[in-house]
Design an enzyme around this catalytic site. Structure first.
Site, mmCIF file in Angstrom:
data_model
loop_
_atom_site.group_PDB
_atom_site.id
_atom_site.type_symbol
_atom_site.label_atom_id
_atom_site.label_comp_id
_atom_site.label_asym_id
_atom_site.label_seq_id
_atom_site.Cartn_x
_atom_site.Cartn_y
_atom_site.Cartn_z
ATOM 1 N N HIS A 46 19.955 -9.491 -19.395
ATOM 2 C CA HIS A 46 20.281 -9.203 -20.588
ATOM 3 C C HIS A 46 19.360 -8.640 -21.809
ATOM 4 O O HIS A 46 19.431 -7.949 -22.516
ATOM 5 C CB HIS A 46 21.019 -10.548 -21.125
ATOM 6 N N LYS A 65 37.816 -20.239 -19.538
ATOM 7 C CA LYS A 65 36.746 -20.208 -18.817
ATOM 8 C C LYS A 65 35.766 -21.425 -19.019
ATOM 9 O O LYS A 65 35.200 -21.301 -20.325
ATOM 10 C CB LYS A 65 36.131 -18.798 -18.876
ATOM 11 N N ARG A 83 24.992 -3.007 -13.305
ATOM 12 C CA ARG A 83 24.113 -3.207 -12.169
ATOM 13 C C ARG A 83 24.801 -2.766 -10.889
ATOM 14 O O ARG A 83 23.882 -2.152 -10.044
ATOM 15 C CB ARG A 83 23.889 -4.854 -11.891
ATOM 16 N N SER A 116 23.988 -14.276 -13.962
ATOM 17 C CA SER A 116 24.049 -15.568 -14.580
ATOM 18 C C SER A 116 24.804 -16.610 -13.660
ATOM 19 O O SER A 116 24.340 -17.867 -13.797
ATOM 20 C CB SER A 116 24.884 -15.535 -15.771
HETATM 21 P P1 ADP Z 1 30.561 -11.253 -18.769
HETATM 22 O O1 ADP Z 1 31.273 -12.659 -18.653
HETATM 23 O O2 ADP Z 1 31.217 -10.608 -20.162
HETATM 24 O O3 ADP Z 1 30.487 -10.334 -17.846
HETATM 25 P P2 ADP Z 1 27.728 -11.632 -18.742
HETATM 26 O O4 ADP Z 1 26.916 -12.510 -19.469
HETATM 27 O O5 ADP Z 1 27.831 -12.036 -17.128
HETATM 28 O O6 ADP Z 1 29.180 -11.528 -19.290
HETATM 29 O O7 ADP Z 1 27.251 -10.223 -18.831
HETATM 30 C C1 ADP Z 1 27.300 -9.421 -20.173
HETATM 31 C C2 ADP Z 1 26.989 -8.091 -19.824
HETATM 32 O O8 ADP Z 1 25.544 -8.087 -19.446
HETATM 33 C C3 ADP Z 1 27.812 -7.371 -19.019
HETATM 34 O O9 ADP Z 1 27.932 -5.976 -19.471
HETATM 35 C C4 ADP Z 1 27.025 -7.447 -17.817
HETATM 36 O O10 ADP Z 1 27.092 -6.148 -16.797
HETATM 37 C C5 ADP Z 1 25.524 -7.211 -18.108
HETATM 38 N N1 ADP Z 1 24.534 -7.839 -17.402
HETATM 39 C C6 ADP Z 1 24.528 -9.121 -16.450
HETATM 40 N N2 ADP Z 1 23.455 -9.200 -15.949
HETATM 41 C C7 ADP Z 1 22.794 -8.087 -16.076
HETATM 42 C C8 ADP Z 1 21.622 -7.729 -15.470
HETATM 43 N N3 ADP Z 1 20.852 -8.187 -14.548
HETATM 44 N N4 ADP Z 1 20.995 -6.414 -15.855
HETATM 45 C C9 ADP Z 1 21.706 -5.393 -16.649
HETATM 46 N N5 ADP Z 1 23.031 -5.997 -17.069
HETATM 47 C C10 ADP Z 1 23.486 -7.307 -16.833
#
Ligand code: ADP
Length: 160
Positions: free
Chosen positions: A18, A42, A91, A129
């Site tokens: 992120h 959620k 990703r 995450s």
């Molecule tokens: P959500 O619940 O909306 O998917 P996340 O917190 O999992 O929220 O992710 C937020 C954003 O960050 C999403 O666009 C996700 O694809 C991106 N993201 C998560 N992990 C990575 C990573 N390792 N590299 C690049 N983008 C990421």
């Protein structure tokens, strides 16, 4: 005109992946609002306030990054804040398929809003995450997957 992007997500917790997406996107946008979604359906591990606190610490020296929270539709949040762009990270092909559908629905609901996708760096493509949360919940060391400025031991999770 000022280019403001909203980077929406759960950020439970905020990872190196992120952080990298936000820092790299600062060369495209004037301001990025990291908007932590509070989804009542959620269950999260870290409480909303903790997730915001972690992100604020990561970007404490970057005035162009703001941290906020929201409920409801991302497009409505963008309208309220006047942001013209939704930023998302990609990703995998699975991410792409999921994001494509959301972005096309968002486009139908808010034609003036553009979704912008940033491809993850190869070294971050495995960071997720859910997996990081799993490591933490099982007492493992997840420090290599989160921003260097964050010591996860300083933050307490709940709702496991
Ligand atoms: P959500 O619940 O909306 O998917 P996340 O917190 O999992 O929220 O992710 C937020 C954003 O960050 C999403 O666009 C996700 O694809 C991106 N993201 C998560 N992990 C990575 C990573 N390792 N590299 C690049 N983008 C990421």
């Amino acid at each position: 005109m000022k280019k403001t992007a909203v980077f929406p997500g759960s950020f439970d917790p905020f990872t190196l992946g992120h952080e990298s997406i936000v820092r790299r996107s600062l060369s495209i946008f004037d301001e990025i609002i990291i908007a932590v979604g509070s989804n009542t359906l959620k269950k999260s591990y870290y409480p909303l306030e903790t997730r915001k606190k972690i992100i604020l610490k990561v970007f404490k020296d970057e005035p162009r990054v703001k941290v906020d929270q929201y409920e409801g539709l991302t497009v409505d949040y963008c309208k309220r804040t006047g942001a013209g762009y939704i930023l998302r990270g990609l990703r995998t092909a699975a991410d792409f398929e999921f994001e494509r559908a959301i972005a096309q629905v968002n486009k139908a609901m808010a034609p003036g809003l553009e979704s912008v996708f940033m491809l993850t760096l190869p070294e971050h493509s495995h960071i997720n995450s859910t997996i990081v949360r799993d490591i933490i919940c099982n007492g493992g060391d997840a420090s290599q997957f989160v921003p260097a400025s964050i010591n996860l031991k300083d933050y307490k999770g709940e709702n496991v």
